[in-house]
Design a protein around this motif. Structure first.
Motif, PDB file in Angstrom:
ATOM      1  N   GLY A 112       0.799  -1.286   0.204  1.00  0.00           N
ATOM      2  CA  GLY A 112      -0.179   0.023  -0.011  1.00  0.00           C
ATOM      3  C   GLY A 112       0.698   1.265   0.034  1.00  0.00           C
ATOM      4  N   VAL A 113       2.137   1.026  -0.106  1.00  0.00           N
ATOM      5  CA  VAL A 113       2.896   2.085  -0.271  1.00  0.00           C
ATOM      6  C   VAL A 113       3.131   2.833  -1.524  1.00  0.00           C
ATOM      7  CG1 VAL A 113       5.298   3.267   0.125  1.00  0.00           C
ATOM      8  CG2 VAL A 113       4.382   1.336   1.478  1.00  0.00           C
ATOM      9  N   ASP A 114       2.714   4.282  -1.636  1.00  0.00           N
ATOM     10  CA  ASP A 114       2.861   4.804  -3.003  1.00  0.00           C
ATOM     11  C   ASP A 114       4.030   5.296  -3.548  1.00  0.00           C
ATOM     12  OD1 ASP A 114       1.489   5.975  -5.116  1.00  0.00           O
ATOM     13  OD2 ASP A 114       1.042   7.943  -4.407  1.00  0.00           O
ATOM     14  N   VAL A 115       4.996   4.143  -3.828  1.00  0.00           N
ATOM     15  CA  VAL A 115       6.323   4.342  -4.171  1.00  0.00           C
ATOM     16  C   VAL A 115       6.462   4.062  -5.635  1.00  0.00           C
ATOM     17  CG1 VAL A 115       7.240   2.131  -3.355  1.00  0.00           C
ATOM     18  CG2 VAL A 115       8.750   4.230  -3.684  1.00  0.00           C
ATOM     19  N   THR A 116       7.354   4.726  -6.332  1.00  0.00           N
ATOM     20  CA  THR A 116       7.552   4.215  -7.921  1.00  0.00           C
ATOM     21  C   THR A 116       8.808   3.841  -8.088  1.00  0.00           C
ATOM     22  OG1 THR A 116       7.659   6.502  -8.682  1.00  0.00           O
ATOM     23  CG2 THR A 116       5.551   5.595  -8.555  1.00  0.00           C
ATOM     24  N   TRP A 117       9.062   3.277  -9.146  1.00  0.00           N
ATOM     25  CA  TRP A 117      10.494   3.100  -9.599  1.00  0.00           C
ATOM     26  C   TRP A 117      11.151   4.234 -10.037  1.00  0.00           C
ATOM     27  CZ3 TRP A 117      14.656   0.741  -9.077  1.00  0.00           C
ATOM     28  CH2 TRP A 117      15.719   0.693 -10.003  1.00  0.00           C
ATOM     29  N   GLU A 118      10.271   5.205 -10.696  1.00  0.00           N
ATOM     30  CA  GLU A 118      10.881   6.236 -11.150  1.00  0.00           C
ATOM     31  C   GLU A 118      11.467   7.323 -10.190  1.00  0.00           C
ATOM     32  OE1 GLU A 118       8.614   4.611 -14.176  1.00  0.00           O
ATOM     33  OE2 GLU A 118       8.010   4.917 -12.280  1.00  0.00           O
ATOM     34  N   GLN A 119      10.631   7.156  -8.898  1.00  0.00           N
ATOM     35  CA  GLN A 119      11.147   8.067  -7.850  1.00  0.00           C
ATOM     36  C   GLN A 119      12.420   7.514  -7.071  1.00  0.00           C
ATOM     37  OE1 GLN A 119       8.684   7.414  -4.282  1.00  0.00           O
ATOM     38  NE2 GLN A 119       9.670   9.227  -3.155  1.00  0.00           N
ATOM     39  N   VAL A 120      12.706   6.059  -6.986  1.00  0.00           N
ATOM     40  CA  VAL A 120      13.935   5.661  -6.734  1.00  0.00           C
ATOM     41  C   VAL A 120      14.980   5.741  -7.560  1.00  0.00           C
ATOM     42  CG1 VAL A 120      14.865   3.501  -6.105  1.00  0.00           C
ATOM     43  CG2 VAL A 120      12.587   3.605  -5.206  1.00  0.00           C
ATOM     44  N   ALA A 121      14.854   5.611  -8.886  1.00  0.00           N
ATOM     45  CA  ALA A 121      15.750   5.839  -9.774  1.00  0.00           C
ATOM     46  C   ALA A 121      16.191   7.229  -9.877  1.00  0.00           C
ATOM     47  CB  ALA A 121      15.209   5.622 -11.156  1.00  0.00           C
ATOM     48  N   ARG A 122      15.173   8.176  -9.605  1.00  0.00           N
ATOM     49  CA  ARG A 122      15.788   9.728  -9.342  1.00  0.00           C
ATOM     50  C   ARG A 122      16.574   9.878  -8.377  1.00  0.00           C
ATOM     51  NH1 ARG A 122      14.006  13.077  -6.003  1.00  0.00           N
ATOM     52  NH2 ARG A 122      11.914  11.863  -5.507  1.00  0.00           N
ATOM     53  N   ILE A 123      16.199   9.180  -7.047  1.00  0.00           N
ATOM     54  CA  ILE A 123      17.187   9.364  -6.053  1.00  0.00           C
ATOM     55  C   ILE A 123      18.492   8.939  -6.257  1.00  0.00           C
ATOM     56  CG2 ILE A 123      17.332   8.669  -3.385  1.00  0.00           C
ATOM     57  CD1 ILE A 123      14.131   8.723  -3.511  1.00  0.00           C
ATOM     58  N   ALA A 124      18.406   7.726  -6.856  1.00  0.00           N
ATOM     59  CA  ALA A 124      19.821   6.722  -6.909  1.00  0.00           C
ATOM     60  C   ALA A 124      20.639   7.507  -7.922  1.00  0.00           C
ATOM     61  CB  ALA A 124      19.499   5.545  -7.681  1.00  0.00           C
ATOM     62  N   GLY A 125      20.184   8.221  -8.810  1.00  0.00           N
ATOM     63  CA  GLY A 125      20.845   9.042  -9.807  1.00  0.00           C
ATOM     64  C   GLY A 125      21.825   7.972 -10.836  1.00  0.00           C
ATOM     65  N   ASP A 126      23.059   8.370 -10.853  1.00  0.00           N
ATOM     66  CA  ASP A 126      24.100   7.402 -11.589  1.00  0.00           C
ATOM     67  C   ASP A 126      24.652   6.566 -10.513  1.00  0.00           C
ATOM     68  OD1 ASP A 126      23.765   9.074 -13.964  1.00  0.00           O
ATOM     69  OD2 ASP A 126      25.346  10.573 -13.360  1.00  0.00           O
ATOM     70  N   GLY A 127      24.128   6.634  -9.240  1.00  0.00           N
ATOM     71  CA  GLY A 127      24.823   5.507  -8.481  1.00  0.00           C
ATOM     72  C   GLY A 127      24.201   4.199  -8.430  1.00  0.00           C
ATOM     73  N   SER A 128      24.795   3.469  -7.732  1.00  0.00           N
ATOM     74  CA  SER A 128      24.818   1.777  -7.826  1.00  0.00           C
ATOM     75  C   SER A 128      23.460   1.606  -6.878  1.00  0.00           C
ATOM     76  CB  SER A 128      25.847   1.009  -7.337  1.00  0.00           C
ATOM     77  OG  SER A 128      25.265  -0.220  -7.240  1.00  0.00           O
ATOM     78  N   VAL A 129      21.987   1.473  -7.365  1.00  0.00           N
ATOM     79  CA  VAL A 129      20.711   1.517  -6.587  1.00  0.00           C
ATOM     80  C   VAL A 129      21.004   0.504  -5.402  1.00  0.00           C
ATOM     81  CG1 VAL A 129      19.615   0.104  -8.122  1.00  0.00           C
ATOM     82  CG2 VAL A 129      18.407   1.696  -6.656  1.00  0.00           C
ATOM     83  N   GLY A 130      20.492   0.942  -4.167  1.00  0.00           N
ATOM     84  CA  GLY A 130      20.483  -0.061  -3.062  1.00  0.00           C
ATOM     85  C   GLY A 130      19.168   0.420  -2.194  1.00  0.00           C
ATOM     86  N   ARG A 131      19.242  -0.364  -1.034  1.00  0.00           N
ATOM     87  CA  ARG A 131      18.164  -0.335  -0.093  1.00  0.00           C
ATOM     88  C   ARG A 131      18.346   1.326   0.452  1.00  0.00           C
ATOM     89  NH1 ARG A 131      18.281  -4.942   4.114  1.00  0.00           N
ATOM     90  NH2 ARG A 131      20.593  -5.079   3.730  1.00  0.00           N
ATOM     91  N   PRO A 132      19.327   2.113   0.576  1.00  0.00           N
ATOM     92  CA  PRO A 132      19.167   3.388   1.249  1.00  0.00           C
ATOM     93  C   PRO A 132      18.268   4.235   0.116  1.00  0.00           C
ATOM     94  CG  PRO A 132      21.357   2.485   1.461  1.00  0.00           C
ATOM     95  CD  PRO A 132      20.643   1.543   0.806  1.00  0.00           C
ATOM     96  N   HIS A 133      18.645   4.190  -1.063  1.00  0.00           N
ATOM     97  CA  HIS A 133      17.663   4.921  -1.944  1.00  0.00           C
ATOM     98  C   HIS A 133      16.254   4.831  -1.887  1.00  0.00           C
ATOM     99  CE1 HIS A 133      21.729   4.374  -4.320  1.00  0.00           C
ATOM    100  NE2 HIS A 133      21.489   5.757  -3.853  1.00  0.00           N
ATOM    101  N   ILE A 134      15.713   3.276  -1.491  1.00  0.00           N
ATOM    102  CA  ILE A 134      14.442   2.997  -1.397  1.00  0.00           C
ATOM    103  C   ILE A 134      14.137   3.715  -0.052  1.00  0.00           C
ATOM    104  CG2 ILE A 134      12.679   1.208  -1.307  1.00  0.00           C
ATOM    105  CD1 ILE A 134      14.686  -0.342  -3.097  1.00  0.00           C
TER     106      ILE A 134
END
Length: 287
Positions: A112-134
């Motif tokens: 029920g969390v209104d999170v999107t992949w686009e939001q996480v990808a924006r936060i991660a930027g060019d970095g190696s995506v991980g749990r802290p970005h989520i």
């Protein structure tokens, strides 16, 4: 001499670019800083180019490992970044981060969390995506107040409701691979119980017998009693003891240089390493 051997940049899950990180390290009065992004040395070139005079840069990485179902982070210092077997393992871990993060986003949506992949990808930027970005996305959405609060069984902790596994190294293999690449290994925050289950002391003893060089003792997630216990364990096992901030920029509350490593220990790490060498700054350039 002030030495911080555990810091992250935007090449993984920090909020400072590599150039900002080294400038901030100099501004914090550090003499030595290690760039230890998760499973990558991708930020090292930028950090080196911007390295201020008076600051020495140690190349490193924090390797994602797992032992008997428990997450283990292995700090690797001064290894040859081109050594093919270790480079291949780092790439396997990185390649698995995106599908794993997408799976966790899907699990959060099912909760029920209104999170999107686009939001996480924006936060991660060019970095190696991980749990802290989520986790940062959950903070943005008001689901949790801080990044640390996302690392609970309710959310992203190991085995949590939105947790998903990824490819990770066996820590014994990590020790072997780093040693073969001329590097030095230190077990990161081995008793950080707030993060979830920790490996037992018997496992640390077995890793020491397999060639582990040290354990990170002075860390924000270890209280005074824990630090004393780990220091005694290290003495029994003949392991080096380090202290580090585990700096992530604004993503965590820790500050560069909040905990530091004894210069004699740092000297021993550099003496043991043959894969790469610390680089003193020569002024750097602004980025």
């Amino acid at each position: 001499m002030r030495i911080d051997l555990h810091a992250h940049s935007t090449a993984s899950d920090g909020t400072d670019t590599p150039a900002e990180l080294v400038r901030n390290a100099a501004g914090a009065g550090l003499d030595v800083v290690a760039l230890t992004d998760h499973d990558t040395v991708g930020g090292y070139g930028e950090a080196l180019a911007a390295l201020p005079a008076g600051l020495t840069l140690v190349t490193g990485a924090e390797l994602s490992c797992r032992l008997d179902g428990v997450g283990v982070h292995m700090l690797a210092y001064l290894f040859d970044p081109e050594e093919p077997e270790l480079a291949r393992e780092r790439e396997l871990v990185r390649d698995d981060r995106v599908p794993r993060a997408r799976t966790m986003v899907g699990k959060l949506q099912d909760l029920g969390v209104d999170v999107t992949w686009e939001q996480v990808a924006r936060i991660a930027g060019d970095g190696s995506v991980g749990r802290p970005h989520i986790a940062t996305a959950l903070v943005e959405l008001g689901v949790v107040p801080t990044v640390s609060d996302a690392f609970t069984p309710d959310w992203l902790a190991d085995g949590g409701r939105a947790y998903a596994e990824k490819h990770e190294l066996d820590p014994f293999d990590a020790v072997r691979l780093v040693k073969a690449a001329g590097g030095v290994t230190v077990l990161a925050h081995p008793a950080a119980v707030k993060r979830g289950r920790c490996v037992p002391e018997s496992a640390i003893a077995a890793l020491a017998a397999a060639g582990l060089d040290g354990i990170e003792v002075d860390h924000m997630d270890h209280d005074a009693d824990t630090r004393a216990r780990l220091r005694a364990l290290a003495a029994d096992l003949g392991l080096l003891t380090t202290g580090s901030s585990d700096y992530h920029g604004s993503r965590k509350t820790c500050r560069l240089g909040e905990y530091t490593t004894d210069p004699e220990i740092y000297g021993e790490i550099t003496r043991r390493a043959t894969g790469a060498f610390p680089v003193p700054g020569a002024g750097g350039r602004e980025r």
